[in-house]
Design a protein around this motif. Structure first.
Motif, PDB file in Angstrom:
ATOM      1  N   GLY A  21       0.822  -1.216   0.000  1.00 30.43           N
ATOM      2  CA  GLY A  21       0.000   0.000   0.000  1.00 30.43           C
ATOM      3  C   GLY A  21       0.853   1.262   0.000  1.00 30.43           C
ATOM      4  O   GLY A  21       0.550   2.222  -0.721  1.00 30.43           O
ATOM      5  N   VAL A  22       1.911   1.267   0.796  1.00 29.75           N
ATOM      6  CA  VAL A  22       2.805   2.427   0.843  1.00 29.75           C
ATOM      7  C   VAL A  22       3.487   2.603  -0.515  1.00 29.75           C
ATOM      8  O   VAL A  22       3.589   3.714  -1.034  1.00 29.75           O
ATOM      9  N   ALA A  25       0.985   3.970  -2.986  1.00 30.01           N
ATOM     10  CA  ALA A  25       0.723   5.395  -2.724  1.00 30.01           C
ATOM     11  C   ALA A  25       1.865   6.258  -3.248  1.00 30.01           C
ATOM     12  O   ALA A  25       1.630   7.347  -3.803  1.00 30.01           O
ATOM     13  N   VAL A  28       1.524   6.495  -7.066  1.00 31.27           N
ATOM     14  CA  VAL A  28       0.432   7.400  -7.457  1.00 31.27           C
ATOM     15  C   VAL A  28       0.850   8.856  -7.250  1.00 31.27           C
ATOM     16  O   VAL A  28       0.612   9.712  -8.108  1.00 31.27           O
ATOM     17  N   ALA A  29       1.492   9.144  -6.126  1.00 31.87           N
ATOM     18  CA  ALA A  29       1.958  10.511  -5.862  1.00 31.87           C
ATOM     19  C   ALA A  29       2.988  10.938  -6.909  1.00 31.87           C
ATOM     20  O   ALA A  29       2.972  12.082  -7.383  1.00 31.87           O
TER      21      ALA A  29
END
Length: 99
Positions: A21-22, A25, A28-29
């Motif tokens: 998940g990290v 993320a 995506v960032a």
């Protein structure tokens, strides 16, 4: 307390869902940051080399036009403007007043 040099089992030590998940993320960032950077770079109006040469040429032409040539007589020296004091004296004489 746990000893610092504990043997690790490769089957039980995994990043798991939290690590995934990290990572997701961060990806995506990164995608959004790259898109934003491309928009900002696209808005930059950098002058082209031809535009810079045109500006230099125009500046040289205007400087050449503003600078009088030494061989031609100056237009300002041919017509000397009368001083304001010379204009004021006849008006005083006509009105009869003295300063």
């Amino acid at each position: 307390m746990f000893p610092l040099a504990m043997p690790l089992n490769d089957d039980t030590v995994t990043p798991g869902f939290l690590g995934f998940g990290v990572f997701l993320a961060l990806v995506v960032a990164l995608v959004f940051l790259i898109r934003s950077m491309n928009k900002q770079i696209g808005r930059i109006q950098a002058p082209r080399e031809a535009d810079l040469k045109q500006r230099e040429w125009e500046a040289a032409q205007s400087a050449k036009a503003a600078k009088p040539s030494p061989s031609a007589p100056s237009a300002t020296s041919a017509k000397a403007a009368p001083s304001p004091k010379a204009d004021a004296e006849p008006a005083e004489k006509e009105s009869g007043g003295t300063a």
